[in-house]
Write a protein that holds these residues in place. Structure first.
Motif, PDB file in Angstrom:
ATOM      1  N   LEU A 151      -1.966   5.305  24.799  1.00  0.00           N
ATOM      2  CA  LEU A 151      -0.901   6.244  25.144  1.00  0.00           C
ATOM      3  C   LEU A 151      -0.144   5.665  26.327  1.00  0.00           C
ATOM      4  CD1 LEU A 151      -2.983   9.554  24.994  1.00  0.00           C
ATOM      5  CD2 LEU A 151      -1.537   8.580  23.194  1.00  0.00           C
ATOM      6  N   PHE A 152       1.174   5.478  26.147  1.00  0.00           N
ATOM      7  CA  PHE A 152       1.954   4.899  27.229  1.00  0.00           C
ATOM      8  C   PHE A 152       3.103   5.823  27.587  1.00  0.00           C
ATOM      9  CE2 PHE A 152       4.723   2.296  29.683  1.00  0.00           C
ATOM     10  CZ  PHE A 152       3.864   1.477  30.391  1.00  0.00           C
ATOM     11  N   PRO A 153       3.143   6.286  28.856  1.00  0.00           N
ATOM     12  CA  PRO A 153       4.199   7.217  29.265  1.00  0.00           C
ATOM     13  C   PRO A 153       5.512   6.502  29.542  1.00  0.00           C
ATOM     14  CG  PRO A 153       2.789   6.716  31.132  1.00  0.00           C
ATOM     15  CD  PRO A 153       2.191   6.010  29.952  1.00  0.00           C
ATOM     16  N   GLY A 159      -0.916  16.081  29.218  1.00  0.00           N
ATOM     17  CA  GLY A 159      -1.357  16.491  27.897  1.00  0.00           C
ATOM     18  C   GLY A 159      -2.830  16.821  27.883  1.00  0.00           C
ATOM     19  N   ILE A 160      -3.288  17.269  26.730  1.00  0.00           N
ATOM     20  CA  ILE A 160      -4.718  17.482  26.512  1.00  0.00           C
ATOM     21  C   ILE A 160      -5.075  16.827  25.186  1.00  0.00           C
ATOM     22  CG2 ILE A 160      -4.915  19.582  27.895  1.00  0.00           C
ATOM     23  CD1 ILE A 160      -4.732  21.210  25.335  1.00  0.00           C
ATOM     24  N   SER A 161      -6.324  16.472  25.037  1.00  0.00           N
ATOM     25  CA  SER A 161      -6.749  15.771  23.832  1.00  0.00           C
ATOM     26  C   SER A 161      -8.120  16.254  23.404  1.00  0.00           C
ATOM     27  CB  SER A 161      -6.799  14.256  24.076  1.00  0.00           C
ATOM     28  OG  SER A 161      -7.806  13.935  25.043  1.00  0.00           O
ATOM     29  N   ASP A 162      -8.398  16.083  22.124  1.00  0.00           N
ATOM     30  CA  ASP A 162      -9.730  16.281  21.574  1.00  0.00           C
ATOM     31  C   ASP A 162      -9.971  15.128  20.610  1.00  0.00           C
ATOM     32  OD1 ASP A 162     -12.174  17.778  21.124  1.00  0.00           O
ATOM     33  OD2 ASP A 162     -11.370  18.213  19.133  1.00  0.00           O
ATOM     34  N   PHE A 173       0.467  11.408  33.898  1.00  0.00           N
ATOM     35  CA  PHE A 173       0.877  10.083  33.440  1.00  0.00           C
ATOM     36  C   PHE A 173       2.302   9.778  33.899  1.00  0.00           C
ATOM     37  CE2 PHE A 173      -2.395  11.380  30.459  1.00  0.00           C
ATOM     38  CZ  PHE A 173      -3.150  10.228  30.303  1.00  0.00           C
ATOM     39  N   ALA A 174       2.561   8.503  34.190  1.00  0.00           N
ATOM     40  CA  ALA A 174       3.898   8.045  34.556  1.00  0.00           C
ATOM     41  C   ALA A 174       3.948   6.538  34.354  1.00  0.00           C
ATOM     42  CB  ALA A 174       4.218   8.386  36.013  1.00  0.00           C
ATOM     43  N   PRO A 175       5.132   5.979  34.019  1.00  0.00           N
ATOM     44  CA  PRO A 175       5.215   4.535  33.787  1.00  0.00           C
ATOM     45  C   PRO A 175       4.875   3.705  35.021  1.00  0.00           C
ATOM     46  CG  PRO A 175       7.398   5.546  33.753  1.00  0.00           C
ATOM     47  CD  PRO A 175       6.409   6.655  33.755  1.00  0.00           C
ATOM     48  N   ALA A 195       5.814  16.908  27.294  1.00  0.00           N
ATOM     49  CA  ALA A 195       7.210  16.466  27.351  1.00  0.00           C
ATOM     50  C   ALA A 195       7.411  15.308  26.385  1.00  0.00           C
ATOM     51  CB  ALA A 195       7.584  16.040  28.773  1.00  0.00           C
ATOM     52  N   PRO A 196       8.645  15.079  25.903  1.00  0.00           N
ATOM     53  CA  PRO A 196       8.912  13.982  24.972  1.00  0.00           C
ATOM     54  C   PRO A 196       8.986  12.636  25.682  1.00  0.00           C
ATOM     55  CG  PRO A 196      10.936  15.162  25.419  1.00  0.00           C
ATOM     56  CD  PRO A 196       9.847  15.921  26.122  1.00  0.00           C
ATOM     57  N   LYS A 197       7.836  12.223  26.223  1.00  0.00           N
ATOM     58  CA  LYS A 197       7.804  11.006  27.048  1.00  0.00           C
ATOM     59  C   LYS A 197       6.620  10.094  26.723  1.00  0.00           C
ATOM     60  CE  LYS A 197      11.263  12.444  29.662  1.00  0.00           C
ATOM     61  NZ  LYS A 197      12.582  11.788  29.604  1.00  0.00           N
TER      62      LYS A 197
END
Length: 224
Positions: A151-153, A159-162, A173-175, A195-197
């Motif tokens: 996953l690359f911002p 976000g959250i994940s399972d 997260f941030a670049p 967000a769409p990032k």
């Protein structure tokens, strides 16, 4: 809108394209469109694009002669890339892009920038080693255990994940900060993104699964 499709489309760019890659894309997205010089790659690999969109600085004279004049859509704007022009003028449930990664890193980075700026389009970029797409708000990926997931911002995002070996909940997260490369799936993966990032990067062997996941995702980012 130049192309308004009710089924997925394959979009061919001017970078590396081989027939096996194109055949896989067309199995998921049968209709073919080309970005400028991508028309040459399409024709060489036995695919005739129904539309060619771009500033035509790389479309060969040979390709022009093979195509109906009505299929050529010249957009001379020099402030946008050919991929931008296609994303602005092609509406489809899913766009599978081939020929947008490879030799030119600057072109590849520009393509990722386009994915973020056209977040309301579902688009998957298939490369020779990996595939990349922008994560929608909610996504379920049916992945095998141990599959690499990065996953690359492209901006500030959470976000959250399972189903990931290293869950992303509670992380910022941030670049220029934390990124999420080299994660792994424990099986099916569920993502919820704020967000769409966030770019999702998977092995190219997961293309069909990623396409199914994007087509099944009900939530989409709004057109800003």
């Amino acid at each position: 809108m130049i192309v308004n499709a009710t089924e997925p489309v394959t979009l061919i760019g001017g970078a590396e394209v081989d027939k096996s890659m194109l055949d896989r894309a067309r199995a998921v997205a049968p209709r073919v469109i080309a970005a400028d010089g991508g028309a040459d790659a399409a024709l060489v690999n036995g695919a005739r694009p129904e539309a060619v969109i771009g500033d035509f600085d790389s479309l060969s004279d040979w390709a022009r002669q093979q195509l109906a004049p009505g299929s050529l859509h010249h957009i001379p704007d020099q402030d946008s890339t050919d991929f931008d022009k296609c994303m602005a003028n092609v509406a489809a449930p899913l766009i599978v892009g081939v020929g947008f990664s490879g030799a030119r890193l600057d072109h590849q980075l520009a393509a990722y920038n386009t994915l973020v700026r056209f977040a309301h389009r579902r688009c998957l970029l298939l490369g020779t080693e990996e595939l990349v797409f922008l994560a929608p708000p909610e996504l379920r990926l049916d992945l095998p255990e141990g599959c690499a997931v990065s996953l690359f911002p492209m901006g500030a995002v959470e976000g959250i994940s399972d189903g990931l070996e290293y869950p992303i909940g509670g992380l910022n997260f941030a670049p220029d900060g934390r990124v999420g490369t080299s994660n792994r799936a424990l099986g099916a993966v569920d993502l919820s993104i704020t967000a769409p990032k966030m770019l999702v990067i998977l092995p190219q062997t997961m293309m069909e699964r990623a396409a199914d996941a994007l087509l099944s995702s009900r939530a989409v980012w709004p057109d800003l």
